[in-house]
Design a protein around this motif. Structure first.
Motif, mmCIF file in Angstrom:
data_model
loop_
_atom_site.group_PDB
_atom_site.id
_atom_site.type_symbol
_atom_site.label_atom_id
_atom_site.label_comp_id
_atom_site.label_asym_id
_atom_site.label_seq_id
_atom_site.Cartn_x
_atom_site.Cartn_y
_atom_site.Cartn_z
ATOM 1 N N PHE A 155 0.807 -1.218 0.000
ATOM 2 C CA PHE A 155 0.000 0.000 0.000
ATOM 3 C C PHE A 155 0.842 1.270 0.000
ATOM 4 N N CYS A 156 2.137 1.152 0.251
ATOM 5 C CA CYS A 156 2.962 2.310 0.608
ATOM 6 C C CYS A 156 3.811 2.799 -0.568
ATOM 7 N N GLU A 208 -2.888 -0.837 10.121
ATOM 8 C CA GLU A 208 -3.064 -0.679 8.671
ATOM 9 C C GLU A 208 -4.258 -1.421 8.084
ATOM 10 N N THR A 209 -4.413 -2.717 8.411
ATOM 11 C CA THR A 209 -5.505 -3.483 7.790
ATOM 12 C C THR A 209 -5.881 -4.652 8.691
ATOM 13 N N MET A 221 -6.633 1.373 7.212
ATOM 14 C CA MET A 221 -7.167 1.793 5.914
ATOM 15 C C MET A 221 -8.338 0.884 5.566
ATOM 16 N N LEU A 253 -9.623 -2.033 0.954
ATOM 17 C CA LEU A 253 -8.670 -3.035 0.462
ATOM 18 C C LEU A 253 -9.283 -4.428 0.311
ATOM 19 N N TYR A 282 -8.088 3.859 1.631
ATOM 20 C CA TYR A 282 -6.863 3.525 0.908
ATOM 21 C C TYR A 282 -6.957 4.074 -0.510
ATOM 22 N N GLN A 301 -4.675 4.045 -4.124
ATOM 23 C CA GLN A 301 -3.576 3.376 -4.811
ATOM 24 C C GLN A 301 -2.583 4.412 -5.332
ATOM 25 N N ARG A 358 -5.957 10.627 7.726
ATOM 26 C CA ARG A 358 -4.656 9.974 7.764
ATOM 27 C C ARG A 358 -4.109 10.109 9.179
#
Length: 310
Positions: free
Chosen positions: A74-75, A170-171, A209, A212, A239, A241, A280
Motif C-alpha cells: 500500500f505504501c 493498517e488493515t 485503511m 482493500l 486507501y 492506490q 490519515r
C-alpha cells in the motif's frame, strides 16, 4: 493483487478529490524541508492532504532517511538499502519545528530492519532535541513495528516520554500476507499494549485503511483488539492506490459508512475516533491531541465524581 492492464482504473468519487497545492505556505514549508535535508511522509507517501497541511505549515517529518527496508503493497515510500543514519537529523527536526512554530509535531520513520535497534535510538534523540529546542511543543511519534526487537526499542522510546505513541495496524489480519507481508498483526498489537503497560499516561493511537477488500465485521474485530490493547485513539481512512504497482482499491467507502464505523468505535470506548475518506494518521493531529487530552480529563473527572458519590 494488482489489476490486469485491461481493467480500467476506478474513478475517484467526488468526496475524495482535493485541490493541487499552490499556496505560498506550501512553498515555504517545502523550501524549509529541503534546506534542512529532511524527508516528509507527506511527500514520500503521496498524502492527499499535503496542500491543506503544508499551507498551514504542518508537516510530518520522516526520520532515518527516505528509503525503507520493506515493500508494503500500500505504501509509496521507496524500498532499497538505506543510507547511514544522519547524526544531525535530530537537530534539524528541532529547527524545523521551531521555524514552523509547531505546537504539536508528528515524527515518523521508514522501517530500518538493517539497524540493531530498528532506529529506536534516533527517535529518542529526536524527542530529546525537540524538548530542548521547543519545550512547549507536544510530540507524537509514529513508529514502525521494530520487528524482532520491539521490547527494548519500545522501552527506550517510552522512557523519552512522547505525548502520543502511534503505530498503525493498517488493515485486518486476513490481508496481512498481501498488504503488509513484512509485519505481523499480533506483534503490532503487542507493541502498543507494551507502551500502555510501561507508561499508562502516554496516549496510544493506531490507524487502519479501508477499501482493500476487508469485511465490515473484520474491521469491528480490529476495533475490539485495539481496545483490548488499551489503544486510546483510532484513525480510519480510505486507501488510495499510489501507483499501478501497488494494491488496487477494491472499494471506495462512502462518508456514511465511515460515520457508521466511527459510531461503533466510539461505543467500544475509544477516547477519540477520526474516520473519514481523507483521514490519515497525522491529519489534524494537533487539534486531535487537544481533543483527546480533554476527553481524558473529562473521563478522570467523571471517575472522581463517581467515587466521591460512592
Amino acid at each position: 493483487m494488482n489489476a490486469p492492464a485491461d481493467i480500467p482504473k476506478q474513478r475517484k468519487p467526488d468526496w475524495i478529490r482535493v485541490k493541487a497545492p499552490v499556496s505560498q505556505g506550501y512553498a515555504d514549508t517545502r523550501k524549509l524541508m529541503r534546506s534542512l535535508g529532511l524527508a516528509t511522509v507527506c511527500e514520500e507517501a503521496a498524502c492527499p492532504n499535503i496542500g491543506e497541511c503544508w499551507t498551514k505549515k504542518h508537516a510530518t517529518v520522516m526520520i532515518l532517511g527516505d528509503t525503507c527496508t520493506r515493500a508494503c503493497a500500500f505504501c509509496n515510500v521507496k524500498t532499497g538499502m538505506p543510507r547511514s543514519v544522519d547524526p544531525l537529523e535530530p537537530e534539524h527536526v528541532a529547527v524545523a519545528a521551531a521555524e514552523l512554530g509547531l505546537s504539536h509535531i508528528v515524527v515518523t520513520s521508514v522501517d530500518r530492519d538493517d539497524l540493531p535497534d530498528g532506529g529506536a535510538s534516533q527517535f529518542v534523540k529526536v524527542i530529546e532535541a525537540l524538548r530542548r529546542a521547543t519545550p512547549a511543543t507536544t510530540i507524537e511519534i509514529l513508529t514502525p513495528d521494530f520487528r524482532n526487537k520491539h521490547e527494548a526499542a519500545v522501552e527506550a522510546i517510552v522512557a523519552a516520554k512522547p505525548d502520543v505513541y502511534n503505530h498503525n495496524l493498517e488493515t485486518v489480519p486476513r490481508l496481512y500476507p498481501t498488504i503488509r507481508p513484512g509485519a505481523r498483526y499480533y506483534a503490532s498489537l503487542r507493541l502498543l499494549e507494551t507502551v500502555k503497560r510501561l507508561d499508562p499516561t502516554i496516549f496510544t493511537k493506531s490507524g487502519v485503511m479501508v477499501g482493500l477488500g476487508e469485511q465490515r465485521l473484520e474491521v469491528h474485530q480490529v476495533m475490539d483488539d485495539m481496545r483490548s490493547a488499551g489503544i486510546d485513539f483510532l484513525t480510519m481512512g480510505q486507501y488510495l492506490q499510489p501507483t499501478p504497482r501497488h494494491a488496487t482499491v477494491e472499494e471506495f467507502v462512502t462518508p456514511a459508512a465511515f460515520e457508521a464505523y466511527a459510531a461503533i468505535a466510539r461505543a467500544k470506548g475509544f477516547l477519540l475516533v477520526a474516520a473519514s475518506p481523507l483521514t490519515r494518521s497525522s491529519y489534524h493531529a494537533g487539534d486531535d491531541f487537544a481533543r483527546m487530552k480533554a476527553a481524558r480529563e473529562a473521563q478522570v473527572a467523571r471517575a472522581g465524581a463517581s467515587g466521591a458519590v460512592g
